[in-house]
Design an enzyme around this catalytic site. Structure first.
Site, PDB file in Angstrom:
ATOM      1  N   TYR A 144      48.138  41.328  50.597  1.00  0.00           N
ATOM      2  CA  TYR A 144      47.168  42.323  50.479  1.00  0.00           C
ATOM      3  C   TYR A 144      46.843  42.835  51.694  1.00  0.00           C
ATOM      4  CZ  TYR A 144      42.869  44.928  49.062  1.00  0.00           C
ATOM      5  OH  TYR A 144      41.754  45.922  49.073  1.00  0.00           O
ATOM      6  N   LYS A 198      40.726  41.742  39.418  1.00  0.00           N
ATOM      7  CA  LYS A 198      41.978  41.954  38.744  1.00  0.00           C
ATOM      8  C   LYS A 198      42.015  41.220  37.201  1.00  0.00           C
ATOM      9  CE  LYS A 198      42.576  43.355  42.751  1.00  0.00           C
ATOM     10  NZ  LYS A 198      41.458  44.610  43.364  1.00  0.00           N
ATOM     11  N   ASP A 233      46.881  32.561  47.182  1.00  0.00           N
ATOM     12  CA  ASP A 233      46.196  33.715  46.706  1.00  0.00           C
ATOM     13  C   ASP A 233      46.932  33.930  45.351  1.00  0.00           C
ATOM     14  OD1 ASP A 233      45.302  36.188  45.426  1.00  0.00           O
ATOM     15  OD2 ASP A 233      45.023  37.012  47.442  1.00  0.00           O
ATOM     16  N   ARG A 236      21.384  31.890  45.714  1.00  0.00           N
ATOM     17  CA  ARG A 236      22.692  31.777  46.566  1.00  0.00           C
ATOM     18  C   ARG A 236      23.142  30.387  46.655  1.00  0.00           C
ATOM     19  NH1 ARG A 236      22.025  30.691  51.926  1.00  0.00           N
ATOM     20  NH2 ARG A 236      19.973  31.696  51.922  1.00  0.00           N
TER      21      ARG A 236
HETATM   22  N1  LCS Z   1      44.155  39.404  47.065  1.00  0.00           N
HETATM   23  C1  LCS Z   1      44.920  40.412  46.247  1.00  0.00           C
HETATM   24  C2  LCS Z   1      46.148  39.722  45.951  1.00  0.00           C
HETATM   25  C3  LCS Z   1      44.521  41.532  45.942  1.00  0.00           C
HETATM   26  O1  LCS Z   1      45.217  42.363  45.371  1.00  0.00           O
HETATM   27  C4  LCS Z   1      43.160  41.970  46.333  1.00  0.00           C
HETATM   28  C5  LCS Z   1      42.617  43.285  46.039  1.00  0.00           C
HETATM   29  C6  LCS Z   1      42.370  40.889  47.048  1.00  0.00           C
HETATM   30  C7  LCS Z   1      42.730  39.641  47.429  1.00  0.00           C
HETATM   31  C8  LCS Z   1      40.689  41.318  47.411  1.00  0.00           C
HETATM   32  O2  LCS Z   1      39.965  41.370  46.363  1.00  0.00           O
HETATM   33  P1  LCS Z   1      38.684  42.196  46.127  1.00  0.00           P
HETATM   34  O3  LCS Z   1      37.922  42.013  47.426  1.00  0.00           O
HETATM   35  O4  LCS Z   1      39.063  43.989  46.243  1.00  0.00           O
HETATM   36  O5  LCS Z   1      38.202  41.747  44.935  1.00  0.00           O
HETATM   37  N2  LCS Z   1      43.744  44.126  45.808  1.00  0.00           N
HETATM   38  C9  LCS Z   1      43.316  45.345  45.604  1.00  0.00           C
HETATM   39  C10 LCS Z   1      44.558  46.310  45.226  1.00  0.00           C
HETATM   40  O6  LCS Z   1      45.856  45.890  45.211  1.00  0.00           O
HETATM   41  N3  LCS Z   1      44.238  47.688  45.062  1.00  0.00           N
HETATM   42  O7  LCS Z   1      42.791  47.700  45.360  1.00  0.00           O
HETATM   43  C11 LCS Z   1      42.348  46.305  45.652  1.00  0.00           C
END
Ligand code: LCS
Length: 396
Positions: A114, A211, A186, A61
């Site tokens: 998001y 992504k 972000d 961790r």
């Molecule tokens: N920031 C952005 C711009 C995102 O698109 C997402 C997830 C996150 C943070 C969060 O990331 P995660 O915890 O899911 O790895 N975006 C998503 C979307 O547009 N569709 O499903 C998840």
């Protein structure tokens, strides 16, 4: 700790960034150090490691060689001081908020980020007395006037999910710094290949590496990269104590995925430009938003702060929600699924899916209209995507 560059060009760095920690056998691929803990040679060594007097691993961790290689790789690509890998993109977002916000502080957040990044402020951080403003950060006057004496974070997503609205990173860095706040960006939609916010003055950049960085639709994870040691040490302390760190197997997979990042991003981008130009002219499409289109209201800003236009497209089909449903239920090549940035094309409806957690009024104010469809363009043959879209749009 600062990161040594492995090449001048981004393609070289993507392939070589992140030191290989295997000195014993010289394996070319980075090994998975699948261990929860690390042996000390003596009680004194354990004490030295805990006090920070001696470098070395203690407990996964708190750090792991496979994860460290991934962190170093992304820090190099972003041009930062150091990286911190997290269990998910949301773990990256919430660790950053937790690090800079205390009771009575204020955060400014883009209004069309998001959905859960916004909701975590409204529903969770507000319980601890954090004040917030959601602002259209494309409008710099609105950002300036939202700044308060207690503002600690200006949080932007550019391009924003799913409106593809851009925010001027450099101008926001200036505004944040005038008020002694940090600018957090972000950068998920661009990946480090197409945009490097730290070089434009941001203090912290984060990604959902679920992504583009991983790119294979098989891992959830996140990363935070800081511009300097001061920010890094604060974020590291909070991440390690809150516990949202990345596991070594996950780190190995994402390192594997990221080696093809520039190939995937550039190919998907070529496809996206062609598809966006096609959609923009299609009689069944009311409007199409893509930074590479001359019609994008911030096309000039895109050229200035990004080195490419990415592969995320939003568009409004005629027939509102019903039109969108017809499209999503009948396309053959794009997969109907949330998430983005993988090698395959994905299609989804933000108002009922990724942004369903936002109140309807806020969604509409933020430009997430009921008929908006989001496309994450993949690396398929563009002729197949065009033919499929054309045939399906004809059904509306
Ligand atoms: N920031 C952005 C711009 C995102 O698109 C997402 C997830 C996150 C943070 C969060 O990331 P995660 O915890 O899911 O790895 N975006 C998503 C979307 O547009 N569709 O499903 C998840």
């Amino acid at each position: 700790m600062s990161v040594e560059l492995t090449g001048k060009g981004m393609n070289t760095r993507v392939v070589h960034a992140g030191a290989n920690p295997d000195n014993e056998y010289g394996s070319v691929a980075i090994p998975i150090y699948q261990t929860s803990t690390f042996k000390f040679d003596s009680a004194d060594q354990g004490a030295r490691r805990f006090s920070g007097e001696e470098e070395g691993y203690i407990y996964t961790r708190l750090g792991n060689p496979t994860t460290a290689a991934f962190e170093q790789a992304i820090a190099e690509l972003e041009g930062g001081y150091a990286g911190l890998a997290t269990a998910s993109g949301m773990a990256a977002v919430s660790t950053v908020f937790m690090s800079y916000l205390s009771s009575g502080d204020h955060i400014i957040c883009g209004d069309a980020v998001y959905g859960p990044s916004r909701v975590v402020i409204e529903k969770e951080f507000s319980r601890f007395g954090v004040e917030y403003s959601f602002v259209d950060t494309a409008d710099l006057h609105a950002v300036k006037s939202a700044m308060q004496d207690n503002t600690k974070i200006l949080f932007i997503e550019t391009p924003a999910n799913p409106t593809i609205k851009l925010t001027d990173i450099q101008a926001c860095a200036d505004i944040a710094h005038e008020h002694s706040a940090v600018l957090v960006v972000d950068n998920t939609f661009m990946s480090p290949i197409l945009q490097n916010p730290l070089k434009l003055g941001a203090d912290v950049v984060l990604h959902s590496i679920t992504k583009f960085i991983n790119g294979h639709t098989d891992v959830v994870g996140g990363i935070i990269v800081s511009r300097d040691q001061r920010n890094h040490l604060l974020l590291r302390r909070v991440l390690r104590s809150m516990g949202g760190t990345m596991d070594p197997h996950q780190s190995w997979l994402v390192l594997r995925g990221m080696r093809t990042l520039s190939l995937r991003v550039k190919r998907a981008e070529k496809n996206a430009q062609i598809l966006a130009e096609f959609l923009e002219k299609h009689p069944k499409v009311k409007w199409c938003r893509y930074p590479g289109l001359l019609s994008h209201p911030q096309h000039e800003l895109a050229k200035r702060q990004m080195s490419g236009f990415g592969s995320m497209i939003s568009f409004e089909v005629s027939g509102g929600v019903e039109g969108g449903k017809t499209l999503m239920d009948n396309v053959k090549i794009p997969t109907l699924a949330v998430s983005l940035g993988g090698f395959e094309t994905l299609i989804q409806h933000p108002a009922s899916m990724t942004h369903a957690s936002m109140a309807e009024k806020q969604r509409v104010e933020a430009g997430i209209t009921p008929g908006l469809v989001r496309l994450s363009v993949g690396t398929e043959d563009v002729e197949d995507l065009l033919e499929d879209m054309d045939q399906t749009l004809a059904l509306i």
